[in-house]
Scaffold this active site. Structure first.
Site, mmCIF file in Angstrom:
data_model
loop_
_atom_site.group_PDB
_atom_site.id
_atom_site.type_symbol
_atom_site.label_atom_id
_atom_site.label_comp_id
_atom_site.label_asym_id
_atom_site.label_seq_id
_atom_site.Cartn_x
_atom_site.Cartn_y
_atom_site.Cartn_z
ATOM 1 N N ASN A 171 0.812 -1.216 0.000
ATOM 2 C CA ASN A 171 0.000 0.000 0.000
ATOM 3 C C ASN A 171 0.846 1.267 0.000
ATOM 4 O OD1 ASN A 171 1.012 0.131 2.587
ATOM 5 N ND2 ASN A 171 -0.972 0.051 3.632
ATOM 6 N N HIS A 220 3.354 1.986 2.093
ATOM 7 C CA HIS A 220 3.898 2.484 3.362
ATOM 8 C C HIS A 220 5.428 2.365 3.383
ATOM 9 C CE1 HIS A 220 3.282 -1.611 5.636
ATOM 10 N NE2 HIS A 220 4.464 -1.579 5.074
HETATM 11 P P1 PGA Z 1 8.353 -6.954 3.309
HETATM 12 O O1 PGA Z 1 7.738 -5.687 4.029
HETATM 13 O O2 PGA Z 1 9.814 -6.682 3.149
HETATM 14 O O3 PGA Z 1 8.100 -8.096 4.279
HETATM 15 O O4 PGA Z 1 7.664 -7.120 2.009
HETATM 16 C C1 PGA Z 1 7.993 -4.428 3.514
HETATM 17 C C2 PGA Z 1 7.159 -3.412 4.245
HETATM 18 O O5 PGA Z 1 6.015 -3.713 4.636
HETATM 19 O O6 PGA Z 1 7.644 -2.288 4.431
#
Ligand code: PGA
Length: 251
Positions: free
Chosen positions: A136, A138
């Site tokens: 999303n 973030h």
């Molecule tokens: P992820 O998380 O590396 O587990 O994909 C990234 C994030 O949510 O910032």
């Protein structure tokens, strides 16, 4: 933004680790901003391997993590303190007292946020910030709608983020609903930023990050305004993004 497109997760991890190691060698007392999540695990593995094989030293390095769940003690295996100890700190010669992660168990979380922000300012800011990206958009736990001017603060996690992270917990009900995160303003003050992304799941996010408009509805888009950002991403995550030859963008 500069984009380094790599083949796969292995190359991503290798490239990102080399990037970090080079910066540490150039500035042994570097202040690193660190991220958790699945993406940087391989990077940290490579950093550890280099430390063991080549002796790169982290004795003077200071670290600040982006975020921590509220309500989990550092001994909980889903806390980010636990993650960092397991995936990095226990295996390199960084001094534990130089590693900072927001205290998700603080009795006064607001005060904890102010203190954390203060500690970052006091040391002169972050030299190199490592970021992942949520589907999303973030960065840290700054969910869509967070002010671009925000400083370290408490955030309610979206259903989407809790779903994405539920893979580490027995079920989604166990995923904390709140976290402390560095603000977007805090992240933007880092002198240099690298953002890591891997896999098909990040396709849409990468497209918005690189080609989309700058909007608080997609927090990572603010990185288009930062002077020194390098995106290291694999082919799968970049498959919807048009890149010119050298991977450099105007913004
Ligand atoms: P992820 O998380 O590396 O587990 O994909 C990234 C994030 O949510 O910032």
């Amino acid at each position: 933004m500069k984009i380094i497109k790599v083949k796969d997760y292995e190359q991503l991890s290798n490239t990102a680790a080399k990037f970090i190691i080079e910066r540490v060698k150039n500035k042994p007392n570097i202040v690193l901003g660190l991220a958790t999540g699945g993406t940087p695990e391989g990077t940290y593995k490579n950093v550890i391997q280099d430390h063991q094989q080549n002796g790169t030293s982290y004795e003077q390095v200071v670290t600040f993590n982006l975020d921590e769940y509220i309500g989990l003690p550092g001994s909980d295996k889903n806390s980010y303190r636990y993650y960092m100890n397991e995936h990095l700190f226990n295996h390199i010669n960084v001094k534990k007292e130089n590693t900072h992660i927001p205290n998700g168990e603080a009795s006064n979380v607001k005060q904890e946020c102010e203190d954390y922000e203060g500690r970052i300012q006091q040391i002169g800011g972050i030299d190199l910030q490592i970021l992942g990206i949520g589907e999303n958009g973030h960065i840290g736990f700054n969910e869509p709608g967070t002010s671009f001017n925000s400083r370290t603060h408490v955030i309610g996690l979206t259903e989407e983020t809790r779903q994405a992270n539920a893979r580490y917990f027995p079920s989604i009900e166990h995923v904390p609903a709140h976290a402390i995160t560095m603000g977007i303003g805090t992240i933007m003050e880092a002198k240099e930023i690298i953002l890591l992304a891997s896999g098909e799941k990040k396709r849409e996010a990468m497209k918005k990050l690189i080609n989309g408009e700058v909007t608080e509805d997609f927090p990572a888009s603010i990185l288009q305004k930062h002077q020194n950002v390098t995106i290291i991403a694999d082919e799968a995550s970049l498959s919807d993004v048009q890149l010119s030859g050298d991977g450099k963008l105007d913004h």
